[in-house]
Design a protein around this motif. Structure first.
Motif, PDB file in Angstrom:
ATOM      1  N   MET A 178      -3.760  12.410   8.575  1.00  0.00           N
ATOM      2  CA  MET A 178      -4.513  11.264   8.062  1.00  0.00           C
ATOM      3  C   MET A 178      -4.229  11.044   6.579  1.00  0.00           C
ATOM      4  SD  MET A 178      -8.596  10.489   8.095  1.00  0.00           S
ATOM      5  CE  MET A 178      -8.650  10.492   9.886  1.00  0.00           C
ATOM      6  N   THR A 179      -3.834   9.811   6.259  1.00  0.00           N
ATOM      7  CA  THR A 179      -3.386   9.477   4.911  1.00  0.00           C
ATOM      8  C   THR A 179      -4.122   8.259   4.387  1.00  0.00           C
ATOM      9  OG1 THR A 179      -1.167  10.210   5.560  1.00  0.00           O
ATOM     10  CG2 THR A 179      -1.360   8.975   3.491  1.00  0.00           C
ATOM     11  N   PRO A 180      -4.828   8.373   3.270  1.00  0.00           N
ATOM     12  CA  PRO A 180      -5.405   7.169   2.651  1.00  0.00           C
ATOM     13  C   PRO A 180      -4.317   6.362   1.952  1.00  0.00           C
ATOM     14  CG  PRO A 180      -5.932   9.125   1.362  1.00  0.00           C
ATOM     15  CD  PRO A 180      -5.207   9.605   2.577  1.00  0.00           C
ATOM     16  N   LEU A 181      -4.305   5.071   2.182  1.00  0.00           N
ATOM     17  CA  LEU A 181      -3.320   4.188   1.567  1.00  0.00           C
ATOM     18  C   LEU A 181      -4.006   3.328   0.509  1.00  0.00           C
ATOM     19  CD1 LEU A 181      -1.342   3.036   4.743  1.00  0.00           C
ATOM     20  CD2 LEU A 181      -0.803   4.887   3.159  1.00  0.00           C
ATOM     21  N   ASP A 201      -4.614  -1.245  -7.453  1.00  0.00           N
ATOM     22  CA  ASP A 201      -5.851  -1.017  -8.193  1.00  0.00           C
ATOM     23  C   ASP A 201      -6.429   0.376  -7.951  1.00  0.00           C
ATOM     24  OD1 ASP A 201      -6.592  -1.336  -5.580  1.00  0.00           O
ATOM     25  OD2 ASP A 201      -7.987  -2.990  -5.928  1.00  0.00           O
ATOM     26  N   GLY A 202      -5.754   1.191  -7.146  1.00  0.00           N
ATOM     27  CA  GLY A 202      -6.213   2.551  -6.893  1.00  0.00           C
ATOM     28  C   GLY A 202      -7.249   2.680  -5.799  1.00  0.00           C
ATOM     29  N   LYS A 203      -7.666   1.590  -5.193  1.00  0.00           N
ATOM     30  CA  LYS A 203      -8.666   1.633  -4.133  1.00  0.00           C
ATOM     31  C   LYS A 203      -7.991   1.853  -2.781  1.00  0.00           C
ATOM     32  CE  LYS A 203     -11.882  -1.459  -6.547  1.00  0.00           C
ATOM     33  NZ  LYS A 203     -12.605  -2.762  -6.494  1.00  0.00           N
ATOM     34  N   VAL A 225       6.130  10.180   1.605  1.00  0.00           N
ATOM     35  CA  VAL A 225       5.462   9.012   1.021  1.00  0.00           C
ATOM     36  C   VAL A 225       5.233   8.021   2.147  1.00  0.00           C
ATOM     37  CG1 VAL A 225       5.761   7.012  -0.471  1.00  0.00           C
ATOM     38  CG2 VAL A 225       6.315   9.282  -1.324  1.00  0.00           C
ATOM     39  N   VAL A 226       4.037   7.492   2.229  1.00  0.00           N
ATOM     40  CA  VAL A 226       3.649   6.578   3.304  1.00  0.00           C
ATOM     41  C   VAL A 226       3.421   5.189   2.702  1.00  0.00           C
ATOM     42  CG1 VAL A 226       2.025   6.183   5.189  1.00  0.00           C
ATOM     43  CG2 VAL A 226       2.523   8.529   4.444  1.00  0.00           C
ATOM     44  N   THR A 227       4.045   4.183   3.287  1.00  0.00           N
ATOM     45  CA  THR A 227       3.916   2.818   2.761  1.00  0.00           C
ATOM     46  C   THR A 227       3.560   1.856   3.897  1.00  0.00           C
ATOM     47  OG1 THR A 227       6.300   2.453   3.021  1.00  0.00           O
ATOM     48  CG2 THR A 227       5.522   3.174   0.859  1.00  0.00           C
ATOM     49  N   LEU A 241       0.845  -1.187   0.000  1.00  0.00           N
ATOM     50  CA  LEU A 241       0.000   0.000   0.000  1.00  0.00           C
ATOM     51  C   LEU A 241       0.880   1.236   0.000  1.00  0.00           C
ATOM     52  CD1 LEU A 241      -2.620  -0.999   2.749  1.00  0.00           C
ATOM     53  CD2 LEU A 241      -2.758  -1.393   0.282  1.00  0.00           C
ATOM     54  N   ILE A 242       0.373   2.326  -0.597  1.00  0.00           N
ATOM     55  CA  ILE A 242       1.163   3.548  -0.681  1.00  0.00           C
ATOM     56  C   ILE A 242       0.240   4.763  -0.617  1.00  0.00           C
ATOM     57  CG2 ILE A 242       1.109   3.657  -3.224  1.00  0.00           C
ATOM     58  CD1 ILE A 242       4.036   4.667  -3.088  1.00  0.00           C
ATOM     59  N   GLY A 243       0.769   5.846  -0.086  1.00  0.00           N
ATOM     60  CA  GLY A 243       0.014   7.092  -0.006  1.00  0.00           C
ATOM     61  C   GLY A 243       0.965   8.281   0.080  1.00  0.00           C
ATOM     62  N   TYR A 244       0.398   9.474  -0.031  1.00  0.00           N
ATOM     63  CA  TYR A 244       1.175  10.718   0.063  1.00  0.00           C
ATOM     64  C   TYR A 244       0.513  11.611   1.097  1.00  0.00           C
ATOM     65  CZ  TYR A 244       2.657  15.487  -1.080  1.00  0.00           C
ATOM     66  OH  TYR A 244       3.130  16.776  -1.000  1.00  0.00           O
TER      67      TYR A 244
END
Length: 347
Positions: free
Chosen positions: A118-121, A125-127, A83-85, A33-36
């Motif tokens: 708060m970060t969505p990961l 598939d982009g979800k 970058v959050v993983t 999983l990854i997010g910014y």
């Protein structure tokens, strides 16, 4: 044909191992999983004004909170773009917690003392599968008695919360597939024979050098079957391997890997691995063991039996003053000449 078989056995080691140690269950795996996001609350160690994406992110965040601010008017150094993983474990359920890794992508000097917003990961598939938030830990004060750390990367223990599950229905399945971590026909067939003999029926079929297809027995659920299969011991064949890291000069080798007769020169070093009735002992030489001598004055290596091991060769080359780069080049050349049969793996 007999000579080839004996030779293959000589470079193969058999270990006892559980099936869970050597094979994975196809479909049961972690997911990346990854997010910014932004880390706030830094003590003037955040991104500078040159990281325009950070300033724009701050402006966008403030705008979402009904504060209209132009990014060029923001001068804060207490914020860093990151970058959050995370790794989403198989069968993770809503509400389960994840460990989060936070890494700076701007010119921040340290993330120490910061808090991740708060970060969505997201998955590939982009979800969105998880949310992350919390205080960032960099693992001790950087170079100040608490142990060195890498201040622009940190962890948030249990800082992620699973929001979406990845459905894996094992219970209702009749068939499942095992995938060997290292492709090997012998190990694939060994697992097939071991399972079929244990259950006294054909529950396993080796499809290729890596894949074994399993069918659960009638009196067991798939979960019970896999729990038993993973704990079953088997004879696991491991071929000799020499691992070389050219960046660090690290060489890892089994102690018994043989080098067959060869004569080669590398710079001012000459290696002579040949059959000799009397082992050459020139002036100034020293013995590595009963079958190997180093001619220090001539920078030559001599063997008596016609072969030696990689471990002896590396130790001898070090005594001759060869650098790790020289030793790696020599091993690669000997492998190319066919005098080493073990796999040579560069990392």
């Amino acid at each position: 044909m007999r000579t080839i078989i004996l030779f293959l056995l000589s470079i193969t080691i058999v270990y006892a191992a559980k099936i869970s140690d050597v094979a994975n269950i196809v479909g049961v795996r972690d997911n990346h999983l990854i997010g910014y996001s932004l880390v706030v609350g830094l003590q003037k160690t955040g991104d500078g004004t040159t990281s325009k994406f950070t300033l724009q992110s701050i402006a966008n965040m403030l705008k979402a909170m009904n504060i209209d601010m132009n990014s060029i008017d923001i001068k804060s150094k207490n914020v860093a773009a990151v970058v959050v993983t995370a790794e989403l474990a198989p069968f993770a359920r809503q509400g389960d917690k994840l460990n989060i890794t936070v890494s700076s992508i701007g010119d921040a000097k340290s993330l120490e003392g910061g808090t991740l917003l708060m970060t969505p990961l997201k998955g590939v598939d982009g979800k969105i599968y998880a949310l992350a938030q919390g205080a960032v830990s960099i693992g001790g004060r950087n170079g100040q008695g608490g142990g060195d750390s890498h201040p622009t990367a940190g962890l948030i223990y249990n800082g992620g919360l699973v929001e979406r599950e990845i459905s894996i229905d094992l219970h209702s399945q009749e068939f499942i597939t095992l995938s060997l971590k290292d492709a090997n026909f012998q190990n694939s067939v060994t697992i097939q024979k071991t399972l079929n003999e244990l259950y006294s029926t054909q529950v396993a079929v080796a499809m290729d050098s890596r894949t074994i297809k399993l069918k659960k027995p009638q009196n067991k659920s798939m979960v019970e079957f896999l729990a038993e299969v993973q704990e079953i011991d088997m004879d696991y064949n491991v071929k000799d391997r020499i691992v070389i890291n050219e960046r660090t000069g690290t060489i890892i080798s089994g102690v018994g890997i043989e080098i067959r007769p060869i004569v080669m020169t590398h710079g001012d070093i000459t290696i002579k691995i040949t059959e000799q009735d009397e082992l050459s002992r020139p002036a100034g030489s020293m013995s590595v063991d009963d079958n190997m001598v180093i001619g220090l004055n001539e920078n030559e290596l001599y063997t008596k039996t016609g072969s030696t091991t990689v471990a002896n060769l590396v130790r001898s080359l070090q005594k001759l003053g060869a650098t790790p780069k020289d030793i790696i080049s020599i091993l690669e050349a000997i492998k190319s000449a066919g005098s080493i049969s073990a796999e040579l793996k560069l990392i």
